[in-house]
Scaffold this active site. Sequence first.
Site, mmCIF file in Angstrom:
data_model
loop_
_atom_site.group_PDB
_atom_site.id
_atom_site.type_symbol
_atom_site.label_atom_id
_atom_site.label_comp_id
_atom_site.label_asym_id
_atom_site.label_seq_id
_atom_site.Cartn_x
_atom_site.Cartn_y
_atom_site.Cartn_z
ATOM 1 C CB THR A 135 -39.214 -23.721 -18.328
ATOM 2 O OG1 THR A 135 -38.048 -22.885 -18.274
ATOM 3 C CG2 THR A 135 -39.001 -24.800 -19.367
ATOM 4 C CE1 TYR A 155 -47.392 -3.509 -20.341
ATOM 5 C CE2 TYR A 155 -48.655 -2.952 -18.382
ATOM 6 C CZ TYR A 155 -48.401 -2.785 -19.730
ATOM 7 O OH TYR A 155 -49.140 -1.901 -20.469
ATOM 8 C CE1 TYR A 192 -35.255 -16.095 -13.797
ATOM 9 C CE2 TYR A 192 -37.561 -16.726 -13.833
ATOM 10 C CZ TYR A 192 -36.338 -16.619 -14.465
ATOM 11 O OH TYR A 192 -36.186 -17.050 -15.751
ATOM 12 C CE LYS A 214 -33.796 -19.296 -13.582
ATOM 13 N NZ LYS A 214 -35.023 -19.887 -14.177
#
Length: 289
Positions: A45, A107, A133, A161
Amino acid sequence: MIFKGTATALITPFTSDGVDFDSFDRILDDQLSGGVDAVVVLGTTGEPATMTAAEKKAVIEFAVKKLKGKLPVIVGTGANSTSAATEMSVLAESLGADALLLVTPYYNKATQQGLIAHFRTVADAVHTPIICYNVPGRTGVNMLPATFAELAEHPNIAAVKEASGNMEQIEEAIRLTEGKAVVYSGDDGITVPVMAMGGMGVISVVSNAAPRFTAEMTSAFLSGDLKKAAKMQLDMLPLVRALFSEVNPIPVKKAMQLRGLCNGTLRLPLTEMTAANAAKLAEILPAFV
């Protein structure tokens, strides 16, 4: 445990030529007054992919100085290069980060063994707790629960997360790591369901724009008021849909602009929110702030 409840994955406010630290200061004050339990800087974010190394360092320093002794500061230090992620993690630790958030390498599409080697290499280089994450929709790789369970044996790997959106997978991660690591929701729309299964809170986008509402929801759950928490989760869904009507952080930056906390500047390749979606957001947002 790094935190319980709500951690905000903060936006990074920009001017036309750098980071807008006046707005960043206001945003941090808003988070403090909103009662969140931690903040994340330089997560997805925060648009770190478009920031210079000097800008990232300055953002970490500013947040740590501002929030020291008030809120834990979690720093996003992930990269698709293990050496770059390690270097950034060591830097963040030296600047006073309370925890590190490392996204799975994007990627490259590493195997599960590659993910284990990546996270262990970074964890061996620091003493600061790490939150893995998992966000396969952005990275192209899904960290399986058994993989996280193996990583959770490392003393520096404290949490994940989980933003796969797969409740069965999230439940399995919780089941396999109970007592060893913590699972946080990475999706605002399922925070309470994840907590109901044993998750400890959320790393939230919505709490940029609605910190008090989000923090009250997770606090209600943790204090045992499950009915209130569930109702708040349901009430939040229109805002969640509005804030994810376009790719994050386009809508949440518009929300912060609508609240007068920043000018909403995005960096290419992200572009301005469409007028129709912005109008819907403007209609929904006031009920939550």
